[in-house]
Design an enzyme around this catalytic site. Sequence first.
Site, PDB file in Angstrom:
ATOM      1  N   LYS A 126     -18.724  -6.520   7.690  1.00 49.27           N
ATOM      2  CA  LYS A 126     -17.481  -7.221   7.373  1.00 49.27           C
ATOM      3  C   LYS A 126     -16.557  -7.205   8.594  1.00 49.27           C
ATOM      4  O   LYS A 126     -16.271  -6.141   9.132  1.00 49.27           O
ATOM      5  CB  LYS A 126     -16.795  -6.515   6.191  1.00 49.27           C
ATOM      6  CG  LYS A 126     -16.000  -7.456   5.316  1.00 49.27           C
ATOM      7  CD  LYS A 126     -15.559  -6.753   4.046  1.00 49.27           C
ATOM      8  CE  LYS A 126     -14.099  -7.026   3.770  1.00 49.27           C
ATOM      9  NZ  LYS A 126     -13.565  -6.189   2.701  1.00 49.27           N
ATOM     10  N   ARG A 138      -1.782  -5.929  -8.603  1.00 51.91           N
ATOM     11  CA  ARG A 138      -0.720  -6.903  -8.354  1.00 51.91           C
ATOM     12  C   ARG A 138      -0.698  -7.981  -9.417  1.00 51.91           C
ATOM     13  O   ARG A 138       0.343  -8.352  -9.926  1.00 51.91           O
ATOM     14  CB  ARG A 138      -0.929  -7.568  -6.985  1.00 51.91           C
ATOM     15  CG  ARG A 138      -0.680  -6.649  -5.843  1.00 51.91           C
ATOM     16  CD  ARG A 138      -1.256  -7.177  -4.567  1.00 51.91           C
ATOM     17  NE  ARG A 138      -2.699  -7.049  -4.569  1.00 51.91           N
ATOM     18  CZ  ARG A 138      -3.460  -7.111  -3.495  1.00 51.91           C
ATOM     19  NH1 ARG A 138      -2.909  -7.330  -2.328  1.00 51.91           N
ATOM     20  NH2 ARG A 138      -4.751  -6.950  -3.579  1.00 51.91           N
ATOM     21  N   SER A 174      -2.759  -8.077   2.220  1.00 47.16           N
ATOM     22  CA  SER A 174      -3.231  -7.979   3.614  1.00 47.16           C
ATOM     23  C   SER A 174      -3.842  -9.275   4.120  1.00 47.16           C
ATOM     24  O   SER A 174      -3.706  -9.607   5.292  1.00 47.16           O
ATOM     25  CB  SER A 174      -4.275  -6.869   3.760  1.00 47.16           C
ATOM     26  OG  SER A 174      -3.677  -5.616   3.637  1.00 47.16           O
ATOM     27  N   HIS A 177       0.838  -1.208   0.000  1.00 46.50           N
ATOM     28  CA  HIS A 177       0.000   0.000   0.000  1.00 46.50           C
ATOM     29  C   HIS A 177       0.876   1.263   0.000  1.00 46.50           C
ATOM     30  O   HIS A 177       0.616   2.214  -0.736  1.00 46.50           O
ATOM     31  CB  HIS A 177      -0.866   0.063   1.268  1.00 46.50           C
ATOM     32  CG  HIS A 177      -1.891  -1.024   1.404  1.00 46.50           C
ATOM     33  ND1 HIS A 177      -2.017  -1.789   2.532  1.00 46.50           N
ATOM     34  CD2 HIS A 177      -2.845  -1.469   0.556  1.00 46.50           C
ATOM     35  CE1 HIS A 177      -3.012  -2.656   2.384  1.00 46.50           C
ATOM     36  NE2 HIS A 177      -3.524  -2.493   1.188  1.00 46.50           N
TER      37      HIS A 177
HETATM   38  P1  ADP Z   1      -5.771  -6.066   0.118  1.00 47.02           P
HETATM   39  O1  ADP Z   1      -6.281  -6.184  -1.298  1.00 47.02           O
HETATM   40  O2  ADP Z   1      -4.312  -6.378   0.254  1.00 47.02           O
HETATM   41  O3  ADP Z   1      -6.643  -6.719   1.152  1.00 47.02           O
HETATM   42  P2  ADP Z   1      -6.902  -3.455   0.402  1.00 47.02           P
HETATM   43  O4  ADP Z   1      -8.301  -3.881   0.199  1.00 47.02           O
HETATM   44  O5  ADP Z   1      -6.635  -2.647   1.604  1.00 47.02           O
HETATM   45  O6  ADP Z   1      -5.832  -4.580   0.486  1.00 47.02           O
HETATM   46  O7  ADP Z   1      -6.398  -2.749  -0.920  1.00 47.02           O
HETATM   47  C1  ADP Z   1      -6.320  -1.396  -1.168  1.00 47.02           C
HETATM   48  C2  ADP Z   1      -5.631  -1.177  -2.501  1.00 47.02           C
HETATM   49  O8  ADP Z   1      -4.258  -1.468  -2.379  1.00 47.02           O
HETATM   50  C3  ADP Z   1      -6.142  -2.055  -3.640  1.00 47.02           C
HETATM   51  O9  ADP Z   1      -6.141  -1.306  -4.823  1.00 47.02           O
HETATM   52  C4  ADP Z   1      -5.096  -3.139  -3.731  1.00 47.02           C
HETATM   53  O10 ADP Z   1      -5.039  -3.680  -5.035  1.00 47.02           O
HETATM   54  C5  ADP Z   1      -3.862  -2.337  -3.418  1.00 47.02           C
HETATM   55  N1  ADP Z   1      -2.759  -3.160  -2.959  1.00 47.02           N
HETATM   56  C6  ADP Z   1      -2.693  -3.918  -1.853  1.00 47.02           C
HETATM   57  N2  ADP Z   1      -1.496  -4.547  -1.770  1.00 47.02           N
HETATM   58  C7  ADP Z   1      -0.773  -4.177  -2.847  1.00 47.02           C
HETATM   59  C8  ADP Z   1       0.526  -4.490  -3.369  1.00 47.02           C
HETATM   60  N3  ADP Z   1       1.332  -5.349  -2.747  1.00 47.02           N
HETATM   61  N4  ADP Z   1       0.907  -3.918  -4.520  1.00 47.02           N
HETATM   62  C9  ADP Z   1       0.079  -3.078  -5.180  1.00 47.02           C
HETATM   63  N5  ADP Z   1      -1.160  -2.741  -4.761  1.00 47.02           N
HETATM   64  C10 ADP Z   1      -1.586  -3.286  -3.624  1.00 47.02           C
END
Ligand code: ADP
Length: 155
Positions: A42, A91, A129, A18
């Site tokens: 959730k 990703r 995450s 992030h």
């Molecule tokens: P996750 O998908 O890891 O549970 P979130 O819902 O908090 O996390 O995601 C928020 C944003 O951050 C989304 O657009 C997700 O694709 C992006 N994101 C999370 N981890 C990464 C990463 N390692 N590289 C690029 N983008 C990421």
Amino acid sequence: MNRIALFPGSFDPVTIGHVDIVNRSLSLFDNIVIGIGVNSSKKTLYTTEKRKEWLGKVFEGKEQVSVEQYEGLTVDFCREIGANFILRGLRTSADFEFERSIAQMNRSMQEDIETVFVLSSPGLSAVNSSIVREIIKNGGEASKFVPAGIDLSLG
Ligand code: ADP
């Protein structure tokens, strides 16, 4: 016109993936608002307060970045804060398929908000995450996947 981007997510917990996306997007926008989406049905591992506190700490001193929480539709929150962009990280191709539908649905609800995708840096595409949560729940060491100074202990 100010370029304001909302970076929405659950950040449960915030990861180095992030942080990488936000830092690399600073030159694209005047302001980035990190929006913690709160969905009462959730269940999360960490409280909204904790997730907000961590993000505040990680981006402390970066005037362009702020942290908010919101409920309801992301496009409605964008309107509320004057954001004209939604920032998302990509990703994998699975992320792409998922993100494409969300972005297209959002666009059909709110035509003037554009979703911008930033590819994860090489080496960070596996950081996720939900895997970090599994490691923590099973007593593993997850600190290398989260920014420095974050205490992941539960309870
Ligand atoms: P996750 O998908 O890891 O549970 P979130 O819902 O908090 O996390 O995601 C928020 C944003 O951050 C989304 O657009 C997700 O694709 C992006 N994101 C999370 N981890 C990464 C990463 N390692 N590289 C690029 N983008 C990421």
